[in-house]
Write a protein that holds these residues in place. Sequence first.
Motif, PDB file in Angstrom:
ATOM      1  N   ASP A 116       0.816  -1.226   0.000  1.00 28.34           N
ATOM      2  CA  ASP A 116       0.000   0.000   0.000  1.00 28.34           C
ATOM      3  C   ASP A 116       0.845   1.269   0.000  1.00 28.34           C
ATOM      4  O   ASP A 116       0.304   2.371   0.062  1.00 28.34           O
ATOM      5  CB  ASP A 116      -0.951   0.011   1.191  1.00 28.34           C
ATOM      6  CG  ASP A 116      -0.240   0.064   2.537  1.00 28.34           C
ATOM      7  OD1 ASP A 116       1.013   0.032   2.588  1.00 28.34           O
ATOM      8  OD2 ASP A 116      -0.949   0.132   3.556  1.00 28.34           O
ATOM      9  N   LEU A 117       2.177   1.109  -0.051  1.00 30.86           N
ATOM     10  CA  LEU A 117       3.120   2.228   0.034  1.00 30.86           C
ATOM     11  C   LEU A 117       2.857   3.086   1.266  1.00 30.86           C
ATOM     12  O   LEU A 117       3.058   4.292   1.263  1.00 30.86           O
ATOM     13  CB  LEU A 117       3.103   3.072  -1.248  1.00 30.86           C
ATOM     14  CG  LEU A 117       3.823   2.351  -2.379  1.00 30.86           C
ATOM     15  CD1 LEU A 117       2.911   2.188  -3.569  1.00 30.86           C
ATOM     16  CD2 LEU A 117       5.072   3.097  -2.755  1.00 30.86           C
ATOM     17  N   GLY A 118       2.423   2.455   2.329  1.00 26.59           N
ATOM     18  CA  GLY A 118       2.094   3.147   3.568  1.00 26.59           C
ATOM     19  C   GLY A 118       3.246   3.222   4.557  1.00 26.59           C
ATOM     20  O   GLY A 118       3.022   3.324   5.762  1.00 26.59           O
ATOM     21  N   CYS A 119       4.462   3.205   4.073  1.00 28.39           N
ATOM     22  CA  CYS A 119       5.642   3.230   4.950  1.00 28.39           C
ATOM     23  C   CYS A 119       5.581   4.383   5.951  1.00 28.39           C
ATOM     24  O   CYS A 119       5.967   4.218   7.107  1.00 28.39           O
ATOM     25  CB  CYS A 119       6.915   3.338   4.120  1.00 28.39           C
ATOM     26  SG  CYS A 119       7.213   1.942   3.017  1.00 28.39           S
ATOM     27  N   ARG A 120       5.103   5.510   5.503  1.00 25.10           N
ATOM     28  CA  ARG A 120       5.000   6.709   6.356  1.00 25.10           C
ATOM     29  C   ARG A 120       4.186   6.422   7.617  1.00 25.10           C
ATOM     30  O   ARG A 120       4.522   6.877   8.701  1.00 25.10           O
ATOM     31  CB  ARG A 120       4.358   7.822   5.525  1.00 25.10           C
ATOM     32  CG  ARG A 120       4.136   9.107   6.236  1.00 25.10           C
ATOM     33  CD  ARG A 120       3.417  10.068   5.308  1.00 25.10           C
ATOM     34  NE  ARG A 120       3.404  11.402   5.866  1.00 25.10           N
ATOM     35  CZ  ARG A 120       2.768  12.408   5.323  1.00 25.10           C
ATOM     36  NH1 ARG A 120       2.094  12.237   4.199  1.00 25.10           N
ATOM     37  NH2 ARG A 120       2.802  13.580   5.873  1.00 25.10           N
ATOM     38  N   ARG A 121       3.094   5.677   7.456  1.00 23.09           N
ATOM     39  CA  ARG A 121       2.257   5.293   8.605  1.00 23.09           C
ATOM     40  C   ARG A 121       2.865   4.130   9.367  1.00 23.09           C
ATOM     41  O   ARG A 121       2.816   4.084  10.586  1.00 23.09           O
ATOM     42  CB  ARG A 121       0.852   4.896   8.130  1.00 23.09           C
ATOM     43  CG  ARG A 121       0.039   6.026   7.573  1.00 23.09           C
ATOM     44  CD  ARG A 121      -1.373   5.567   7.190  1.00 23.09           C
ATOM     45  NE  ARG A 121      -1.448   4.274   6.523  1.00 23.09           N
ATOM     46  CZ  ARG A 121      -1.290   4.084   5.209  1.00 23.09           C
ATOM     47  NH1 ARG A 121      -1.027   5.103   4.430  1.00 23.09           N
ATOM     48  NH2 ARG A 121      -1.398   2.880   4.689  1.00 23.09           N
ATOM     49  N   HIS A 122       3.438   3.189   8.647  1.00 23.43           N
ATOM     50  CA  HIS A 122       3.937   1.968   9.277  1.00 23.43           C
ATOM     51  C   HIS A 122       5.083   2.217  10.249  1.00 23.43           C
ATOM     52  O   HIS A 122       5.195   1.535  11.256  1.00 23.43           O
ATOM     53  CB  HIS A 122       4.350   0.958   8.210  1.00 23.43           C
ATOM     54  CG  HIS A 122       3.213   0.565   7.326  1.00 23.43           C
ATOM     55  ND1 HIS A 122       3.407  -0.047   6.120  1.00 23.43           N
ATOM     56  CD2 HIS A 122       1.866   0.715   7.444  1.00 23.43           C
ATOM     57  CE1 HIS A 122       2.240  -0.270   5.536  1.00 23.43           C
ATOM     58  NE2 HIS A 122       1.298   0.193   6.323  1.00 23.43           N
ATOM     59  N   VAL A 123       5.951   3.182   9.943  1.00 24.96           N
ATOM     60  CA  VAL A 123       7.070   3.445  10.859  1.00 24.96           C
ATOM     61  C   VAL A 123       6.589   4.089  12.153  1.00 24.96           C
ATOM     62  O   VAL A 123       7.328   4.148  13.130  1.00 24.96           O
ATOM     63  CB  VAL A 123       8.176   4.315  10.221  1.00 24.96           C
ATOM     64  CG1 VAL A 123       8.846   3.579   9.081  1.00 24.96           C
ATOM     65  CG2 VAL A 123       7.671   5.675   9.792  1.00 24.96           C
ATOM     66  N   ARG A 124       5.355   4.557  12.168  1.00 22.73           N
ATOM     67  CA  ARG A 124       4.800   5.193  13.369  1.00 22.73           C
ATOM     68  C   ARG A 124       4.021   4.227  14.266  1.00 22.73           C
ATOM     69  O   ARG A 124       3.539   4.612  15.318  1.00 22.73           O
ATOM     70  CB  ARG A 124       3.880   6.344  12.966  1.00 22.73           C
ATOM     71  CG  ARG A 124       4.638   7.541  12.433  1.00 22.73           C
ATOM     72  CD  ARG A 124       3.652   8.633  12.007  1.00 22.73           C
ATOM     73  NE  ARG A 124       4.295   9.909  11.859  1.00 22.73           N
ATOM     74  CZ  ARG A 124       5.012  10.269  10.825  1.00 22.73           C
ATOM     75  NH1 ARG A 124       5.212   9.423   9.833  1.00 22.73           N
ATOM     76  NH2 ARG A 124       5.555  11.464  10.760  1.00 22.73           N
ATOM     77  N   VAL A 125       3.881   2.974  13.839  1.00 21.54           N
ATOM     78  CA  VAL A 125       3.158   1.982  14.632  1.00 21.54           C
ATOM     79  C   VAL A 125       3.926   1.741  15.936  1.00 21.54           C
ATOM     80  O   VAL A 125       5.118   1.449  15.909  1.00 21.54           O
ATOM     81  CB  VAL A 125       2.989   0.666  13.832  1.00 21.54           C
ATOM     82  CG1 VAL A 125       2.459  -0.446  14.713  1.00 21.54           C
ATOM     83  CG2 VAL A 125       2.085   0.902  12.652  1.00 21.54           C
ATOM     84  N   GLY A 126       3.228   1.896  17.054  1.00 21.32           N
ATOM     85  CA  GLY A 126       3.883   1.729  18.352  1.00 21.32           C
ATOM     86  C   GLY A 126       4.086   0.279  18.742  1.00 21.32           C
ATOM     87  O   GLY A 126       5.143  -0.117  19.204  1.00 21.32           O
ATOM     88  N   LYS A 127       3.062  -0.540  18.534  1.00 19.56           N
ATOM     89  CA  LYS A 127       3.139  -1.954  18.914  1.00 19.56           C
ATOM     90  C   LYS A 127       2.831  -2.821  17.706  1.00 19.56           C
ATOM     91  O   LYS A 127       2.001  -2.480  16.872  1.00 19.56           O
ATOM     92  CB  LYS A 127       2.117  -2.250  20.015  1.00 19.56           C
ATOM     93  CG  LYS A 127       2.419  -1.533  21.326  1.00 19.56           C
ATOM     94  CD  LYS A 127       1.346  -1.849  22.345  1.00 19.56           C
ATOM     95  CE  LYS A 127       1.885  -2.947  23.241  1.00 19.56           C
ATOM     96  NZ  LYS A 127       0.955  -3.280  24.317  1.00 19.56           N
ATOM     97  N   ALA A 128       3.486  -3.945  17.646  1.00 18.06           N
ATOM     98  CA  ALA A 128       3.263  -4.870  16.549  1.00 18.06           C
ATOM     99  C   ALA A 128       1.837  -5.422  16.593  1.00 18.06           C
ATOM    100  O   ALA A 128       1.263  -5.600  17.663  1.00 18.06           O
ATOM    101  CB  ALA A 128       4.263  -6.016  16.635  1.00 18.06           C
ATOM    102  N   THR A 129       1.292  -5.650  15.416  1.00 19.72           N
ATOM    103  CA  THR A 129      -0.017  -6.284  15.290  1.00 19.72           C
ATOM    104  C   THR A 129       0.174  -7.581  14.517  1.00 19.72           C
ATOM    105  O   THR A 129       1.282  -7.882  14.060  1.00 19.72           O
ATOM    106  CB  THR A 129      -0.999  -5.373  14.516  1.00 19.72           C
ATOM    107  OG1 THR A 129      -0.522  -5.234  13.166  1.00 19.72           O
ATOM    108  CG2 THR A 129      -1.124  -4.007  15.163  1.00 19.72           C
ATOM    109  N   ALA A 130      -0.894  -8.337  14.332  1.00 22.05           N
ATOM    110  CA  ALA A 130      -0.794  -9.589  13.586  1.00 22.05           C
ATOM    111  C   ALA A 130      -0.369  -9.342  12.137  1.00 22.05           C
ATOM    112  O   ALA A 130       0.338 -10.150  11.546  1.00 22.05           O
ATOM    113  CB  ALA A 130      -2.129 -10.324  13.619  1.00 22.05           C
ATOM    114  N   ALA A 131      -0.785  -8.222  11.560  1.00 21.98           N
ATOM    115  CA  ALA A 131      -0.493  -7.948  10.154  1.00 21.98           C
ATOM    116  C   ALA A 131       0.717  -7.050   9.938  1.00 21.98           C
ATOM    117  O   ALA A 131       1.272  -7.011   8.850  1.00 21.98           O
ATOM    118  CB  ALA A 131      -1.713  -7.303   9.503  1.00 21.98           C
TER     119      ALA A 131
END
Length: 160
Positions: A116-131
Amino acid sequence: MTAETRIRRALANCTKGEASRLTLPPEIRELDLDALDDVVGWRDAKAPDRAVLLLPGSPEPAAVLLRAASNPVGTTGMCALCRTTHSAGGTTLFTAARRGPEGRRGATVGTYVCADLGCRRHVRVGKATAALRPAPGLSVEERRAGLRERAAAFVGDVVR
């Protein structure tokens, strides 16, 4: 000059015609490019195999046109830019034609990136999720800086 015009001019590895045909999402058209400090990516809504990777820059941003492989990775994969690990289908091979004569002869550079080219959002994830599992042991700022460095290296390889 509008953000849309600046983004289209920043595309280093395509013709003016290709750049003009690209569909920019509304939120991208409204970006403050002078204050941009993140890597931004999106897929063209009218041609999902086309995508753009936009890097902040001074005085102007840099951008490259990408092509997505027809099938996302079918197993767990890691994005080479943000280093986020995704469940099946979360990463895709994206290729970019090199700038200039090499690109016109078919030379490309490719890497696996968040589908999804969502790297900008992904690097801000605080805790890991299943996906979605960001690189462990790094702060959000360290992940953002790493994303900028790796994206700049990829774009540099395309435009060299």
